[in-house]
Design a protein around this motif. Structure first.
Motif, PDB file in Angstrom:
ATOM      1  N   SER A  18       0.862  -1.177   0.000  1.00  0.00           N
ATOM      2  CA  SER A  18       0.000   0.000   0.000  1.00  0.00           C
ATOM      3  C   SER A  18       0.900   1.229   0.000  1.00  0.00           C
ATOM      4  O   SER A  18       2.094   1.147   0.266  1.00  0.00           O
ATOM      5  N   ARG A  86      -8.484   6.296  -1.533  1.00  0.00           N
ATOM      6  CA  ARG A  86      -9.354   5.346  -2.233  1.00  0.00           C
ATOM      7  C   ARG A  86      -8.642   4.046  -2.603  1.00  0.00           C
ATOM      8  O   ARG A  86      -9.281   3.070  -2.950  1.00  0.00           O
ATOM      9  N   GLU A  88      -7.127   0.562  -2.434  1.00  0.00           N
ATOM     10  CA  GLU A  88      -7.335  -0.619  -1.601  1.00  0.00           C
ATOM     11  C   GLU A  88      -6.011  -1.367  -1.425  1.00  0.00           C
ATOM     12  O   GLU A  88      -5.570  -1.584  -0.313  1.00  0.00           O
ATOM     13  N   ILE A  89      -5.400  -1.768  -2.529  1.00  0.00           N
ATOM     14  CA  ILE A  89      -4.134  -2.495  -2.470  1.00  0.00           C
ATOM     15  C   ILE A  89      -3.517  -2.520  -3.871  1.00  0.00           C
ATOM     16  O   ILE A  89      -4.229  -2.505  -4.865  1.00  0.00           O
ATOM     17  N   SER A 105      -3.760  -1.417  -9.468  1.00  0.00           N
ATOM     18  CA  SER A 105      -4.296  -1.506  -8.113  1.00  0.00           C
ATOM     19  C   SER A 105      -5.819  -1.558  -8.107  1.00  0.00           C
ATOM     20  O   SER A 105      -6.469  -1.186  -9.078  1.00  0.00           O
ATOM     21  N   MET A 107      -9.129   0.051  -6.474  1.00  0.00           N
ATOM     22  CA  MET A 107      -9.468   1.360  -5.938  1.00  0.00           C
ATOM     23  C   MET A 107     -10.975   1.441  -5.755  1.00  0.00           C
ATOM     24  O   MET A 107     -11.739   0.894  -6.557  1.00  0.00           O
ATOM     25  N   ASN A 108     -11.395   2.113  -4.711  1.00  0.00           N
ATOM     26  CA  ASN A 108     -12.802   2.389  -4.504  1.00  0.00           C
ATOM     27  C   ASN A 108     -13.216   3.456  -5.511  1.00  0.00           C
ATOM     28  O   ASN A 108     -12.724   4.566  -5.487  1.00  0.00           O
ATOM     29  N   LEU A 113     -15.494  -1.489  -6.286  1.00  0.00           N
ATOM     30  CA  LEU A 113     -14.081  -1.688  -6.588  1.00  0.00           C
ATOM     31  C   LEU A 113     -13.849  -1.644  -8.093  1.00  0.00           C
ATOM     32  O   LEU A 113     -14.628  -2.184  -8.870  1.00  0.00           O
TER      33      LEU A 113
END
Length: 145
Positions: A18, A86, A88-89, A105, A107-108, A113
């Motif tokens: 992250s 935003r 996530e990973i 990645s 992302m929200n 997602l």
């Protein structure tokens, strides 16, 4: 930070990392990750390493693109100012050479997602870290902080 590489960025793997800090200036991007994996640390004659907190400085930014992929569409858009909150990973990263990095990645994206690809082109990079363990040490339970 004590250790550094500035060539062969392809050795760097950010899967499951992250971003702890993101700074974007007109010509530079600074990213601090919670951890990373480095293949073949030839500068110190070591094989693979698991790194603790680490810093990537991309200098001389020449081009960036940001792509968002949902079930409905794929679009290239402006980089979100709130990207870090935003994110996530990091799922993967890829380099086409020492002047390119793609960070893929989750992302929200407005409550759902989405997969994103952040393509970065730059003149040079520097990657720093303080702590690491070898792959063997990591397999035996050691952690780089």
């Amino acid at each position: 930070m004590e250790f550094k590489i500035s060539e062969n960025i392809k050795r760097l793997e950010l899967h499951d990392s992250s971003i702890d800090l993101l700074e974007i200036n007109s010509d530079n991007i600074v990213l601090i990750f919670d951890w990373a994996k480095l293949e073949n640390y030839k500068e110190k004659n070591l094989d693979g390493l698991i790194l603790g907190r680490c810093k990537l400085v991309l200098s001389g930014i020449t081009k960036t693109t940001f792509e968002i992929m949902t079930d409905k569409e794929t679009k290239i858009t402006e980089f979100p100012k709130d990207f870090q909150s935003r994110l996530e990973i990091i799922g993967d990263n890829e380099s086409k050479g020492d002047n390119h990095l793609r960070i893929g990645s989750l992302m929200n994206n407005d409550g759902e997602l989405a997969w994103t690809n952040w393509n970065l082109n730059f003149n040079k990079f520097s990657f720093y870290w303080n702590n690491h363990v070898t792959f063997e040490e990591w397999k035996n339970g050691a952690i780089a902080e």
